[in-house]
Every structure is written in structure tokens, then in C-alpha cells.
Design a protein around this motif. Structure first.
Motif, PDB file in Angstrom:
ATOM      1  N   LEU A 295       0.829  -1.210   0.000  1.00  0.00           N
ATOM      2  CA  LEU A 295       0.000   0.000   0.000  1.00  0.00           C
ATOM      3  C   LEU A 295       0.864   1.261   0.000  1.00  0.00           C
ATOM      4  O   LEU A 295       0.564   2.237  -0.680  1.00  0.00           O
ATOM      5  CB  LEU A 295      -0.924   0.001   1.213  1.00  0.00           C
ATOM      6  CG  LEU A 295      -2.112  -0.952   1.112  1.00  0.00           C
ATOM      7  CD1 LEU A 295      -2.944  -0.898   2.382  1.00  0.00           C
ATOM      8  CD2 LEU A 295      -2.980  -0.598  -0.085  1.00  0.00           C
ATOM      9  N   ILE A 296       1.962   1.213   0.761  1.00  0.00           N
ATOM     10  CA  ILE A 296       2.855   2.372   0.781  1.00  0.00           C
ATOM     11  C   ILE A 296       3.376   2.651  -0.625  1.00  0.00           C
ATOM     12  O   ILE A 296       3.356   3.784  -1.107  1.00  0.00           O
ATOM     13  CB  ILE A 296       4.028   2.146   1.760  1.00  0.00           C
ATOM     14  CG1 ILE A 296       3.503   2.147   3.199  1.00  0.00           C
ATOM     15  CG2 ILE A 296       5.095   3.217   1.579  1.00  0.00           C
ATOM     16  CD1 ILE A 296       4.534   1.744   4.232  1.00  0.00           C
ATOM     17  N   PHE A 297       3.797   1.595  -1.302  1.00  0.00           N
ATOM     18  CA  PHE A 297       4.339   1.825  -2.642  1.00  0.00           C
ATOM     19  C   PHE A 297       3.249   2.253  -3.633  1.00  0.00           C
ATOM     20  O   PHE A 297       3.520   3.022  -4.550  1.00  0.00           O
ATOM     21  CB  PHE A 297       5.112   0.603  -3.138  1.00  0.00           C
ATOM     22  CG  PHE A 297       6.481   0.528  -2.498  1.00  0.00           C
ATOM     23  CD1 PHE A 297       7.376   1.569  -2.680  1.00  0.00           C
ATOM     24  CD2 PHE A 297       6.853  -0.538  -1.701  1.00  0.00           C
ATOM     25  CE1 PHE A 297       8.626   1.538  -2.079  1.00  0.00           C
ATOM     26  CE2 PHE A 297       8.097  -0.577  -1.094  1.00  0.00           C
ATOM     27  CZ  PHE A 297       8.987   0.467  -1.286  1.00  0.00           C
ATOM     28  N   LEU A 298       2.036   1.752  -3.419  1.00  0.00           N
ATOM     29  CA  LEU A 298       0.924   2.243  -4.253  1.00  0.00           C
ATOM     30  C   LEU A 298       0.754   3.744  -4.055  1.00  0.00           C
ATOM     31  O   LEU A 298       0.539   4.495  -5.003  1.00  0.00           O
ATOM     32  CB  LEU A 298      -0.375   1.551  -3.848  1.00  0.00           C
ATOM     33  CG  LEU A 298      -0.822   0.357  -4.668  1.00  0.00           C
ATOM     34  CD1 LEU A 298      -2.158  -0.162  -4.151  1.00  0.00           C
ATOM     35  CD2 LEU A 298      -0.941   0.748  -6.133  1.00  0.00           C
ATOM     36  N   GLY A 299       0.843   4.159  -2.778  1.00  0.00           N
ATOM     37  CA  GLY A 299       0.721   5.583  -2.458  1.00  0.00           C
ATOM     38  C   GLY A 299       1.814   6.393  -3.136  1.00  0.00           C
ATOM     39  O   GLY A 299       1.568   7.482  -3.656  1.00  0.00           O
ATOM     40  N   ILE A 300       3.030   5.848  -3.134  1.00  0.00           N
ATOM     41  CA  ILE A 300       4.142   6.562  -3.774  1.00  0.00           C
ATOM     42  C   ILE A 300       3.869   6.703  -5.268  1.00  0.00           C
ATOM     43  O   ILE A 300       4.028   7.778  -5.845  1.00  0.00           O
ATOM     44  CB  ILE A 300       5.473   5.823  -3.521  1.00  0.00           C
ATOM     45  CG1 ILE A 300       5.824   5.911  -2.028  1.00  0.00           C
ATOM     46  CG2 ILE A 300       6.584   6.409  -4.379  1.00  0.00           C
ATOM     47  CD1 ILE A 300       7.077   5.167  -1.634  1.00  0.00           C
ATOM     48  N   ILE A 301       3.408   5.609  -5.890  1.00  0.00           N
ATOM     49  CA  ILE A 301       3.061   5.695  -7.320  1.00  0.00           C
ATOM     50  C   ILE A 301       1.980   6.753  -7.501  1.00  0.00           C
ATOM     51  O   ILE A 301       2.025   7.554  -8.433  1.00  0.00           O
ATOM     52  CB  ILE A 301       2.581   4.334  -7.856  1.00  0.00           C
ATOM     53  CG1 ILE A 301       3.707   3.307  -7.765  1.00  0.00           C
ATOM     54  CG2 ILE A 301       2.118   4.452  -9.313  1.00  0.00           C
ATOM     55  CD1 ILE A 301       3.300   1.898  -8.135  1.00  0.00           C
ATOM     56  N   GLY A 302       1.018   6.778  -6.553  1.00  0.00           N
ATOM     57  CA  GLY A 302      -0.061   7.769  -6.612  1.00  0.00           C
ATOM     58  C   GLY A 302       0.461   9.200  -6.591  1.00  0.00           C
ATOM     59  O   GLY A 302      -0.048  10.066  -7.305  1.00  0.00           O
ATOM     60  N   GLU A 303       1.489   9.453  -5.761  1.00  0.00           N
ATOM     61  CA  GLU A 303       2.067  10.799  -5.692  1.00  0.00           C
ATOM     62  C   GLU A 303       2.585  11.235  -7.065  1.00  0.00           C
ATOM     63  O   GLU A 303       2.391  12.376  -7.494  1.00  0.00           O
ATOM     64  CB  GLU A 303       3.222  10.851  -4.689  1.00  0.00           C
ATOM     65  CG  GLU A 303       2.797  10.780  -3.231  1.00  0.00           C
ATOM     66  CD  GLU A 303       2.010  12.006  -2.795  1.00  0.00           C
ATOM     67  OE1 GLU A 303       2.223  13.085  -3.363  1.00  0.00           O
ATOM     68  OE2 GLU A 303       1.163  11.860  -1.890  1.00  0.00           O
ATOM     69  N   TYR A 304       3.257  10.325  -7.726  1.00  0.00           N
ATOM     70  CA  TYR A 304       3.786  10.659  -9.058  1.00  0.00           C
ATOM     71  C   TYR A 304       2.647  10.765 -10.070  1.00  0.00           C
ATOM     72  O   TYR A 304       2.607  11.678 -10.885  1.00  0.00           O
ATOM     73  CB  TYR A 304       4.797   9.597  -9.521  1.00  0.00           C
ATOM     74  CG  TYR A 304       6.148   9.749  -8.861  1.00  0.00           C
ATOM     75  CD1 TYR A 304       7.160  10.489  -9.471  1.00  0.00           C
ATOM     76  CD2 TYR A 304       6.410   9.170  -7.625  1.00  0.00           C
ATOM     77  CE1 TYR A 304       8.396  10.637  -8.867  1.00  0.00           C
ATOM     78  CE2 TYR A 304       7.647   9.320  -7.018  1.00  0.00           C
ATOM     79  CZ  TYR A 304       8.636  10.049  -7.641  1.00  0.00           C
ATOM     80  OH  TYR A 304       9.852  10.203  -7.036  1.00  0.00           O
ATOM     81  N   LEU A 305       1.715   9.823  -9.984  1.00  0.00           N
ATOM     82  CA  LEU A 305       0.591   9.797 -10.934  1.00  0.00           C
ATOM     83  C   LEU A 305      -0.221  11.088 -10.848  1.00  0.00           C
ATOM     84  O   LEU A 305      -0.576  11.686 -11.866  1.00  0.00           O
ATOM     85  CB  LEU A 305      -0.293   8.583 -10.632  1.00  0.00           C
ATOM     86  CG  LEU A 305      -1.419   8.320 -11.615  1.00  0.00           C
ATOM     87  CD1 LEU A 305      -0.847   7.934 -12.961  1.00  0.00           C
ATOM     88  CD2 LEU A 305      -2.323   7.209 -11.100  1.00  0.00           C
ATOM     89  N   GLY A 306      -0.508  11.522  -9.621  1.00  0.00           N
ATOM     90  CA  GLY A 306      -1.279  12.749  -9.432  1.00  0.00           C
ATOM     91  C   GLY A 306      -0.569  13.940 -10.056  1.00  0.00           C
ATOM     92  O   GLY A 306      -1.190  14.811 -10.664  1.00  0.00           O
TER      93      GLY A 306
END
Ligand code: UDP
Ligand code: MG
Length: 334
Positions: A295-306
């Protein structure tokens, strides 16, 4: 409303056609400081006997800062005003100032008097020696909490380690840039802007001048912890893929550990030294642990994606409601 001190009216002459030095200052609820700020900037620059302009950006202030600015502009037309339609944030305000500034060198300075305007002539002197960017480096910081100092020290060192742009430790946005640097910056229209990194990324000859950071003249910081975190994330994601790569490294690590564990289990089974493996709890813990990491890494991907999403939308960086003393019609992007 705060009264601006009566200063003699400045009468422009023909040499004001194009300023040599532009000073850009973002303003968010600084009505109490503005008159003194402008006075000190002007007192610092006037002895240089060169045309200059002071570009104030009103970043959606709600404390009458705009009225103070209008008054200051009327008294001294070298003070110019960009009025945003709402609050767009410190970094965007600096961007607008740089877009509109016309000087051969552009200085960026906070309007809360934490950056002493008296340092600007020192920056100019270095610029005249041929430097493209002259940073003002904080040798000392007064009147700031130990927490702010500690987190800032940590952040500047972290970002230096994990990015490939060499942002000097302990510099803020207080700096002077040559027109070449400014014109390059004006072409960089990314939305999540970390200006102190971008200006280093541009290159050119760079140097620093040390100064003592003063406490705020009035009011309080506009960077609460949540904004500071956002800003730190903008800085990291603008210049580093390391957070994304961490997932790969971690994946290899976990895969390696599980391979070792697998071999151990097979050997133990074959030699019969242990026939039974106990531990629902340990299974659960390791599953939850890996779930959390994922989940943490999903969140990190989310930061870049956003951030990618924000770029793709191609909205304007800021919306100007009105300008005073500046050319409104010219397209500011190079
Ligand atoms: N500022 C701005 N927009 C914002 C927040 C701050 O233009 O949304 C301006 C503020 O008026 C000041 C400068 O940016 O001149 C730096 O802000 P502040 O002093 O609050 O930050 P700190 O020095 O505490 O890091
Ligand atoms: Mg400040």
C-alpha cells in the motif's frame, strides 16, 4: 487598514524605461510588513544608481495587503503589483514575478523581512563578476522553532543525497538570477514547482553569499507542517525517481529472503528434523507486513501519478486579476 508611512513621491525619469535590477517578492497577508519592506528594498538599491523595479505579487491576501500595495505603487511607480485571482502558493507567486520582471538580473526575496534586503547589493556584486545565479545562504536562522530548523536541515541534506541536482544546503528562494537563467526558467511550466531546484537545474556559473536569516517582522509563517510536507514531496518528486525505485529494491530483498526461507523449509522437511510448522500468527504478520508495504508503494506511485495528471490537464499556472505598472498584454511565456 494599515497606514503606509508618508514617503516623498518618487518622480520617474527616462532612465526608468528598462530596469537593470528586478526584485520579486511574493506576498500573502503581509500588510503589516509591506511598507517597511519596500522602504528597505528601495534604500538598499537606490545607492547603486541604476534603474530598478520591485514586483510585488499579491497571492490572494485577505488582510488588506493589496490596498497597501496600491498605495505604495501610487507613491512610487517603481513598485509594481501583480494581483492574483486567488491564493496560488508561494512558488507560483515567485514564478509570476519572474515572468513579468524585466530586469537584466532578477532577485527573489520573501516579503516578511526574514531575508534582509540589504543583502541584495552583495548578490548584485557577485552577478557583476559573471555569475548566473547567486544564492543567499542562511548562515544563521533566528526566531524559528527548533523543529523547523531540524526538519529543514534534514530535508536539504536528504534532497541533496537522493537527487542529481546539487541544491546547495540551507538555501531558500532568496537569490539573484541573470536574465539568461530567468528566460530558461520561464520556459519551464511544470505545475508542482520547486523553484530552488529548478534554478539550479538550469546550470550556469553559481555561487553563494552568506547571510543571517532574521525572524519574521510581523505575522506568522504561512507554511504549516502540512504545506511543508507537500512542498518537500514536490521537491523530491520533481528531481528523483528514488521513491519509485525503492519498490524494486525492496521486492528483490523480500524475494531473496523468501528464497532462503524456501530452501530452509525443504531441507528441514527432507531431513525430518522438523515435520510441523506452527504459527498462524507469523503467517498473518508477514502477510499484513507485505500488504502494508504494498500500500505504501501504491501511495508513492499515486504521488507521481497525481503530479502527471496535473501536468496533463495543462491548466494555467496562475490567474492574474490585474497588474499595476506592468505590461498586461504581453504573453509571459517565452
Ligand atoms: N507566501 C505566498 N503565498 C503563500 C504562502 C507564502 O506568497 O501561499 C509568501 C509570504 O508572504 C512570504 C514568503 O512567501 O513572503 C514566505 O512565506 P513564509 O514566510 O510564510 O514562509 P517561511 O519563511 O516561514 O518558510
Ligand atoms: Mg518567512
Amino acid at each position: 487598514m494599515i497606514d503606509t508611512q508618508p514617503a516623498p513621491r518618487y518622480v520617474p525619469d527616462s532612465s526608468d524605461a528598462r530596469p537593470v535590477i528586478s526584485v520579486v517578492a511574493p506576498v500573502y497577508n503581509e500588510a503589516a510588513t509591506l511598507p517597511l519592506f519596500c522602504e528597505r528594498v528601495i534604500a538598499a538599491l537606490e545607492p547603486l544608481r541604476e534603474p530598478f523595479e520591485l514586483v510585488l505579487i499579491n497571492d490572494g491576501s485577505r488582510d488588506g495587503s493589496l490596498e497597501v500595495m496600491v498605495g505604495l505603487h501610487e507613491r512610487d511607480p517603481r513598485i509594481k503589483v501583480i494581483n492574483f485571482s486567488r491564493n496560488f502558493g508561494h512558488q507560483i507567486a515567485i514564478t509570476a514575478g519572474i515572468d513579468y520582471a524585466r530586469g537584466a538580473a532578477v532577485a527573489v526575496i520573501d516579503s516578511d523581512l526574514q531575508d534582509p534586503p540589504e543583502v541584495i547589493p552583495e548578490l548584485i556584486a557577485k552577478w557583476r563578476e559573471g555569475y548566473g545565479i547567486v544564492f543567499a545562504q542562511r548562515a544563521e536562522r533566528e526566531g524559528e522553532t527548533w523543529f523547523k530548523k531540524a526538519t529543514a536541515a534534514f530535508f536539504y541534506r536528504l534532497i541533496r543525497r537522493i537527487t542529481n541536482v546539487n541544491i546547495p544546503v540551507d538555501t531558500g528562494d532568496f537569490r539573484l538570477m541573470d536574465r539568461k537563467v530567468v528566460d530558461t526558467l520561464r520556459q519551464m511550466r511544470e505545475h508542482h514547482r520547486f523553484m530552488r531546484g529548478l534554478s539550479v537545474w538550469v546550470g550556469f556559473k553559481q555561487t553563494g553569499v552568506e547571510y543571517k536569516r532574521a525572524p519574521r517582522h510581523a505575522g506568522e509563517t504561512k507554511y504549516p507542517l502540512s504545506k511543508m510536507l507537500r512542498f518537500a514531496l514536490d521537491g523530491i518528486t520533481s528531481f528523483s525517481y528514488l521513491p519509485l525505485q525503492l519498490a524494486t529494491y525492496f521486492g528483490f530483498l523480500v524475494a531473496a529472503i523468501s528464497m532462503v526461507a524456501l530452501i530452509a523449509v525443504v531441507i528441514l522437511r527432507l531431513t525430518g528434523s522438523q515435520t510441523n510448522f506452527y504459527g498462524q500468527a507469523s503467517t498473518l504478520v508477514s502477510v499484513l507486513f507485505l500488504g502494508g508495504i504494498q500500500l505504501i508503494f501504491l501511495g508513492i506511485i499515486g504521488e507521481y501519478l497525481g503530479r502527471i495528471y496535473d501536468e496533463v490537464k495543462q491548466r494555467p499556472l496562475y490567474i492574474v486579476a490585474d497588474v499595476l505598472g506592468l505590461d498586461e498584454t504581453q504573453d509571459r511565456r517565452v
